[in-house]
Design an enzyme around this catalytic site. Structure first.
Site, short mmCIF file in Angstrom:
data_model
loop_
_atom_site.label_atom_id
_atom_site.label_comp_id
_atom_site.label_asym_id
_atom_site.label_seq_id
_atom_site.Cartn_x
_atom_site.Cartn_y
_atom_site.Cartn_z
CD GLN A 114 -2.54 -1.20 2.72
OE1 GLN A 114 -3.40 -0.38 2.99
NE2 GLN A 114 -2.11 -2.10 3.58
CG ASN A 115 3.97 1.21 2.49
OD1 ASN A 115 2.87 1.46 2.98
ND2 ASN A 115 4.87 0.46 3.09
CG HIS A 132 -2.86 2.38 -2.19
ND1 HIS A 132 -2.87 2.24 -0.82
CD2 HIS A 132 -3.92 1.67 -2.65
CE1 HIS A 132 -3.90 1.48 -0.47
NE2 HIS A 132 -4.55 1.12 -1.55
CB CYS A 140 -1.60 13.96 -18.12
SG CYS A 140 -2.80 15.21 -18.60
CB CYS A 162 -0.01 16.98 -19.60
SG CYS A 162 0.09 15.67 -20.84
CB SER A 216 -4.22 0.52 10.90
OG SER A 216 -4.73 1.21 9.75
CG ASN A 240 0.10 -3.63 12.68
OD1 ASN A 240 0.72 -3.17 11.72
ND2 ASN A 240 -0.80 -2.94 13.34
C1 BV8 Z 1 -11.84 2.79 -3.80
C2 BV8 Z 1 -2.09 6.76 -1.58
C3 BV8 Z 1 -13.62 2.53 -5.40
C4 BV8 Z 1 -2.18 8.17 -1.14
C5 BV8 Z 1 -3.77 5.58 -0.28
C6 BV8 Z 1 -15.32 0.18 2.34
C7 BV8 Z 1 -15.51 0.54 3.62
C8 BV8 Z 1 -15.12 1.85 4.02
C9 BV8 Z 1 -14.54 2.76 3.15
C10 BV8 Z 1 -14.36 2.37 1.87
C11 BV8 Z 1 -14.75 1.10 1.46
N1 BV8 Z 1 -14.45 1.02 0.16
C12 BV8 Z 1 -13.89 2.18 -0.27
C13 BV8 Z 1 -13.81 3.02 0.77
C14 BV8 Z 1 -13.28 4.35 0.72
C15 BV8 Z 1 -11.76 4.41 0.93
C16 BV8 Z 1 -11.35 3.95 2.30
O1 BV8 Z 1 -10.94 2.84 2.53
N2 BV8 Z 1 -11.45 4.90 3.24
C17 BV8 Z 1 -10.99 4.60 4.63
C18 BV8 Z 1 -10.15 5.76 5.13
C19 BV8 Z 1 -12.18 4.36 5.50
N3 BV8 Z 1 -11.07 3.60 -0.08
C20 BV8 Z 1 -10.81 4.18 -1.27
O2 BV8 Z 1 -11.16 5.31 -1.56
C21 BV8 Z 1 -10.05 3.35 -2.28
N4 BV8 Z 1 -10.69 3.44 -3.56
O3 BV8 Z 1 -12.36 2.08 -2.97
O4 BV8 Z 1 -12.34 3.05 -5.07
C22 BV8 Z 1 -14.55 3.37 -4.67
C23 BV8 Z 1 -14.47 4.70 -4.88
C24 BV8 Z 1 -15.39 5.49 -4.20
C25 BV8 Z 1 -16.28 4.95 -3.26
C26 BV8 Z 1 -16.32 3.59 -3.07
C27 BV8 Z 1 -15.44 2.78 -3.78
C28 BV8 Z 1 -8.63 3.91 -2.48
C29 BV8 Z 1 -7.79 3.66 -1.29
C30 BV8 Z 1 -6.35 4.11 -1.56
C31 BV8 Z 1 -6.10 5.51 -1.09
N5 BV8 Z 1 -4.69 5.85 -1.20
N6 BV8 Z 1 -2.46 5.90 -0.46
C32 BV8 Z 1 -0.98 8.59 -0.35
O5 BV8 Z 1 -0.23 7.73 0.11
O6 BV8 Z 1 -0.83 9.80 -0.22
S1 BV8 Z 1 -4.24 4.75 1.16
C33 BV8 Z 1 -2.99 5.14 2.29
O7 BV8 Z 1 -3.57 4.99 3.53
C34 BV8 Z 1 -1.80 4.20 2.31
O8 BV8 Z 1 -1.42 3.81 1.03
C35 BV8 Z 1 -2.35 3.04 3.12
O9 BV8 Z 1 -3.02 2.19 2.32
C36 BV8 Z 1 -3.34 3.70 4.01
C37 BV8 Z 1 -2.81 3.81 5.39
O10 BV8 Z 1 -2.99 2.59 5.96
P1 BV8 Z 1 -1.74 1.84 6.68
O11 BV8 Z 1 -0.62 1.69 5.71
O12 BV8 Z 1 -2.34 0.66 7.30
O13 BV8 Z 1 -1.23 2.91 7.73
P2 BV8 Z 1 -1.82 3.27 9.18
O14 BV8 Z 1 -1.10 4.49 9.63
O15 BV8 Z 1 -3.31 3.25 9.15
O16 BV8 Z 1 -1.36 2.03 10.09
C38 BV8 Z 1 0.00 1.77 10.24
C39 BV8 Z 1 0.10 0.55 11.14
O17 BV8 Z 1 1.49 0.24 11.28
C40 BV8 Z 1 -0.46 0.79 12.55
O18 BV8 Z 1 -1.42 -0.19 12.84
C41 BV8 Z 1 0.76 0.67 13.47
O19 BV8 Z 1 0.48 -0.07 14.60
C42 BV8 Z 1 1.74 -0.12 12.61
N7 BV8 Z 1 3.14 0.22 12.89
C43 BV8 Z 1 3.68 1.42 13.19
N8 BV8 Z 1 5.01 1.30 13.38
C44 BV8 Z 1 5.31 -0.02 13.17
C45 BV8 Z 1 4.12 -0.72 12.85
N9 BV8 Z 1 4.08 -2.03 12.60
C46 BV8 Z 1 5.27 -2.72 12.68
N10 BV8 Z 1 6.47 -2.11 12.98
C47 BV8 Z 1 6.52 -0.79 13.24
N11 BV8 Z 1 7.69 -0.22 13.54
#
Ligand code: BV8
Length: 269
Positions: A114-115, A132, A140, A162, A216, A240
């Site tokens: 996802q990174n 992602h 563009c 573009c 997460s 995690n």
């Molecule tokens: C889509 C690029 C069709 C940008 C990213 C169903 C239910 C609810 C919501 C939705 C659903 N379906 C769709 C949605 C909407 C939305 C969504 O999920 N919203 C969330 C916020 C509720 N999804 C979308 O929009 C997706 N598209 O579904 O299209 C559609 C369209 C419209 C409507 C319906 C359907 C697109 C999703 C992609 C978005 N782009 N990234 C950028 O990077 O700038 S997502 C971005 O956030 C990251 O790429 C990553 O995926 C996400 C963050 O999540 P994590 O990586 O898990 O990070 P987080 O901080 O949350 O957690 C980190 C974890 O690491 C923690 O738990 C922590 O404990 C742990 N940690 C920390 N340190 C350590 C560690 N673990 C081990 N060692 C360590 N040292």
């Protein structure tokens, strides 16, 4: 102490050496999905770290096509800071362990991330599905010209346009990061590659292991892959630091820092 389904105990701070490796022998297939947690020990902020805010606004609100349409310079500033941070980040032991495991398992291994930071490739991983997108490409915002490599961290007005669309009287079209924003669909080819790997394992009657690292379980569709894999008979693992939203869907949960837990689980010393 966290017990996994097999009653094995893992607790934070447990000596990595005491974590038994996952059995990856025989024809076992391994599907790995990583989130921002794997890059935390390389100095990159996670989404939920720092409260998930940028300039006081939820990242999920900045990383959207609407935010870009409303204020492209601001969104470019956001990605400029992310590029600057990622440019000086170095892959850690967890990234390196995954690259070593790819080399060992060959096409019995698939890495999905996802990174957008590019640290897996920097660690030597060759075949990475960037669900992602990537910080290091731009494309563009209007036409379907192929994305171009772009490492510039200082993207300030006048914003890049573009070259293909720059034909008066057509209005110039802005370039944007080649990243999947919230509300935008993932590249179908990425999702297909994941589905294909899972189906191939089932067709071959091979044991399939799904390992999620540093995520997460908040963002969809990535958060649901564990269900898809489990439905195909996979043994599912989560490595995690903190409890995850979807951790109840995993057979095994290992709580700890990725740089300690991942090499141990993959048997990489
Ligand atoms: C889509 C690029 C069709 C940008 C990213 C169903 C239910 C609810 C919501 C939705 C659903 N379906 C769709 C949605 C909407 C939305 C969504 O999920 N919203 C969330 C916020 C509720 N999804 C979308 O929009 C997706 N598209 O579904 O299209 C559609 C369209 C419209 C409507 C319906 C359907 C697109 C999703 C992609 C978005 N782009 N990234 C950028 O990077 O700038 S997502 C971005 O956030 C990251 O790429 C990553 O995926 C996400 C963050 O999540 P994590 O990586 O898990 O990070 P987080 O901080 O949350 O957690 C980190 C974890 O690491 C923690 O738990 C922590 O404990 C742990 N940690 C920390 N340190 C350590 C560690 N673990 C081990 N060692 C360590 N040292």
């Amino acid at each position: 102490m966290v017990q996994d389904a097999a009653g094995r105990g893992y607790h934070p701070g447990m000596r990595a050496a005491a974590i038994p490796p996952i059995d990856l022998g025989g024809d076992t297939r391994l599907l790995v999905m990583t989130g921002s947690g794997i890059s935390a020990e390389s100095g990159l902020a996670t989404f939920r770290g720092a409260g998930g805010l940028w300039e006081g606004e939820r990242v999920e609100a900045v990383a959207t096509p609407e935010a870009f349409a409303a204020d492209p310079a601001r969104v470019w500033r956001f990605y400029g800071t992310r590029r600057a941070a990622a440019a000086v980040a170095v892959p850690n032991a967890a990234h390196l362990a995954l690259a070593a495991t790819e080399a060992r398992l060959g096409d019995r291994f698939l890495l999905v991330t996802q990174n957008v930071d590019g640290l897996h490739a920097a660690a030597g991983s060759r075949h990475v599905i960037e669900l992602h997108g990537s910080l290091w490409r731009s494309r563009c915002s209007r036409c379907r010209a192929a994305p171009v490599e772009d490492r510039s961290a200082d993207v300030s007005p006048p914003l890049p346009t573009c070259p293909a669309c720059d034909r008066p009287p057509a209005r110039p079209a802005l370039m944007r990061p080649d990243i999947v924003w919230f509300g935008e669909s993932l590249n179908p080819a990425s999702q297909e590659a994941v589905g294909q790997f899972i189906d191939d394992a089932a067709l071959a009657g091979a044991r399939l292991v799904f390992l999620a690292i540093g995520t997460s379980g908040n963002v969809w569709p990535a958060a649901g892959y564990v269900r898809y894999a489990a439905e195909a008979g996979a043994e599912t693992w989560l490595a995690n630091l903190d409890p995850a939203l979807n951790e109840g869907w995993f057979d095994h949960v290992v709580a700890g820092p990725a740089t300690q837990v991942v090499p141990a689980l993959l048997g990489v010393t």
